[in-house]
Design an enzyme around this catalytic site. Structure first.
Site, mmCIF file in Angstrom:
data_model
loop_
_atom_site.group_PDB
_atom_site.id
_atom_site.type_symbol
_atom_site.label_atom_id
_atom_site.label_comp_id
_atom_site.label_asym_id
_atom_site.label_seq_id
_atom_site.Cartn_x
_atom_site.Cartn_y
_atom_site.Cartn_z
ATOM 1 N N ASP A 248 -66.425 7.591 -1.956
ATOM 2 C CA ASP A 248 -66.243 8.749 -2.834
ATOM 3 C C ASP A 248 -65.335 9.770 -2.158
ATOM 4 O OD1 ASP A 248 -66.392 10.733 -4.696
ATOM 5 O OD2 ASP A 248 -68.504 11.246 -4.331
ATOM 6 N N LYS A 255 -62.519 15.875 -2.051
ATOM 7 C CA LYS A 255 -63.394 16.456 -1.022
ATOM 8 C C LYS A 255 -62.555 16.815 0.200
ATOM 9 C CE LYS A 255 -67.535 13.681 -2.179
ATOM 10 N NZ LYS A 255 -68.423 14.750 -2.634
ATOM 11 N N ASP A 266 -72.042 6.274 -0.186
ATOM 12 C CA ASP A 266 -72.274 6.675 -1.572
ATOM 13 C C ASP A 266 -72.699 5.478 -2.440
ATOM 14 O OD1 ASP A 266 -72.498 8.870 -3.224
ATOM 15 O OD2 ASP A 266 -70.443 8.737 -3.981
ATOM 16 N N GLU A 327 -68.818 11.819 -10.195
ATOM 17 C CA GLU A 327 -68.519 10.483 -10.730
ATOM 18 C C GLU A 327 -69.745 9.600 -10.830
ATOM 19 O OE1 GLU A 327 -68.371 11.214 -7.623
ATOM 20 O OE2 GLU A 327 -69.432 9.504 -6.772
ATOM 21 N N ARG A 329 -72.775 10.132 -11.933
ATOM 22 C CA ARG A 329 -73.453 10.207 -13.239
ATOM 23 C C ARG A 329 -72.673 9.458 -14.311
ATOM 24 N NH1 ARG A 329 -73.187 16.562 -12.643
ATOM 25 N NH2 ARG A 329 -73.434 15.812 -10.517
#
Ligand code: BES
Ligand code: ZN
Ligand code: ZN
Length: 476
Positions: A248, A255, A266, A327, A329
């Site tokens: 991620d 990020k 992740d 992302e 969800r």
């Protein structure tokens, strides 16, 4: 690690409670323990008398007799194994006696777990593999089916360690395709059927949210379905849905370096479900279970999903992606809806490293739990009491549900005006896709890599919450 039940060893470990009379040592040592060392058997306190001309005993405290839990046994056995390794001992016996409300079977299970917790290290990428001296532990217990109890505990730890190995593997080696390959290989000679769906198949199925998240990466997404159906495929199943974001970066909502540092984990939710099914199948637990793994990377590229894009989903709901870093969800939306509509699920449990907010709320050692079915979650919490994996419920209410509604779409993936409580908003978003199936959501963003030093957990991926999901499924 080898476990035996009838081997004679030089060194014996005794797990002792506070105020217990220490008959296992000589009068001389007992006097020394009480008057000089003031040794009381406090939880995890250790005393060893090992070597030439010694009594060859190791004592580890379990704490106060009336407070002893299964988890205390695990902690004490873990301390004992570390001590034996420090003393370079290869073979030892553990005297397993009951204490407090812990029965003989539970005590044996816990001791085996504690020994194995001390044995794990992730050294795939090390030239010098960790060399621990302890190779064989004799479990001394008057339990009649002790071998069977040992075997069940060993298999659970195998599942936990599989979870850890997968979650610790970096994203350059572990991505959706290689994760699927690893699962196929690992389950090859088991009663678990593995189905892998690639990108063209996902397009055919309409997994639009999963595909949208995976769009920017040359490493294409996969849906991995593990079916363990010992009761036959007409009986209802517990569905286990895992977030499998193998990396991620945040996508265009990129990020920073610190935020990205550990984002290979992740996919710990996915790894947890894989490890749980592995343990259930190895132990031939008579429950129908299906794991649904939604696997993708979340990357940046010219054709990546952007903040403000509107995407579809398997359910047909449209979603405005206000933040590409939310992302998990999105892919779970498709995974949950698949479980709710395709699998004859009696209930669904999902595990996901979903929100940084859960770490702010509950820290690194408590999993956030959410549900649409209180009785179901209560039974899950009862399982977590047994396993010693701490959990705490957070609410889903109409305020959070209201915030999931979009102005130009059915849903938004973050609130239009965020006001904290990101963990509950995310759960309210997920709830939309479970179609009223009884469901538990586990936010393991904090607990899946709990950090060295928490009880007996190793550095890096912790394997939480495999134990609790296993226990829940077994009792369900
Ligand atoms: N994978 C992260 C959540 C995460 C954070 C896991 C820290 C483990 C440790 C997730 O996809 C994410 O980025 N969530 C965002 C959501 C936000 C954009 C609403 C977050 O928590 O910051
Ligand atoms: Zn993210
Ligand atoms: Zn994520």
């Amino acid at each position: 690690m080898k476990f035996t039940t009838d081997t004679v060893t030089d060194v014996t470990v005794h797990l002792v409670t506070e105020a217990q009379r220490l008959d296992m040592v000589s009068d001389e040592v007992r006097t020394y323990l009480s008057s000089t060392l003031d040794y009381k058997g406090k939880l995890k306190s250790v005393y060893s008398n090992v070597g030439p001309n010694s009594e060859n005993v190791v004592l580890v405290g379990l704490g106060k007799e009336d407070k002893v839990t299964k988890d205390h046994y695990v902690q004490a056995a873990h301390v004992a194994a570390n001590e034996l390794n420090k003393l370079k001992i290869e073979k030892a016996s553990v005297e397993v006696k009951t204490a407090g409300k812990v029965d003989a079977k539970t005590a044996v299970q816990a001791v085996v777990e504690g020994v194995l917790q001390a044995d794990y290290s992730f050294d795939t990428y090390k030239k010098d593999k960790s060399k621990k001296s302890l190779k064989e532990v004799n479990v001394s217990s008057d339990l009649s089916d002790v071998n069977q109890v040992i075997e069940e505990a060993v298999n659970i730890l195998d599942g936990i360690n599989l979870t850890r190995d997968l979650a610790n593997t970096p994203a350059n080696d572990l991505y959706p395709e290689t994760l699927a390959d690893a699962v196929v290989e690992k389950f090859a000679n088991t009663d678990v059927a593995v189905e892998v769906y690639d990108k063209p198949q996902l397009e055919e199925m309409g997994m639009k949210a999963l595909l949208a998240v995976g769009k920017a990466s040359p490493k294409e997404p996969r849906l991995i379905v593990l079916k363990y159906l010992p009761l036959g495929d007409d009986k209802p199943v517990v569905s286990l849905v895992g977030k499998g974001v193998t990396y991620d970066s945040g996508g265009y909502a990129l990020k920073n370096a610190k935020g990205m540092a550990n984002m290979k984990v992740d996919m710990a939710g996915a790894a947890s479900m894989i490890g749980t099914v592995f343990a259930l199948a190895k132990n031939k637990v008579q429950k129908n279970v299906v794991a649904v793994i939604v696997a993708t990377e979340n990357m940046v590229a010219g054709d990546a999903m952007k903040n403000g894009d509107i995407i579809g989903s398997l359910k047909g709901s449209t979603i405005e992606v206000l933040n590409t870093d939310a992302e998990g969800r999105l892919i779970l939306a498709d995974g949950l809806y698949y479980a709710a509509t395709q699998l004859n699920s009696s209930c669904i449990v999902d595990a996901a490293t979903l929100t940084g907010a859960v770490v702010a709320a509950l820290g690194k050692n408590i999993t956030g739990t959410m549900t649409n079915d209180q009785a179901l979650l209560d039974s899950f919490h009862a399982a977590s009491e047994v396993t010693g994996e701490d959990m705490w419920q957070l609410p889903i209410n109409d305020e959070f549900r209201g915030k999931t509604k979009g102005t130009i779409t059915d849903l938004v993936n973050i609130p239009v005006s965020p006001s904290g409580a990101g963990t509950m908003f995310a759960a309210a978003f997920l709830e939309h896709f479970v179609e009223d199936t009884p469901w538990i959501h586990l936010d393991i963003a904090g607990t899946s890599s709990s950090g060295k030093g928490h009880k007996y957990l190793p550095d890096g991926a912790s394997g939480v919450p495999v134990k609790t999901i296993y226990e829940f499924v077994k009792n369900n």
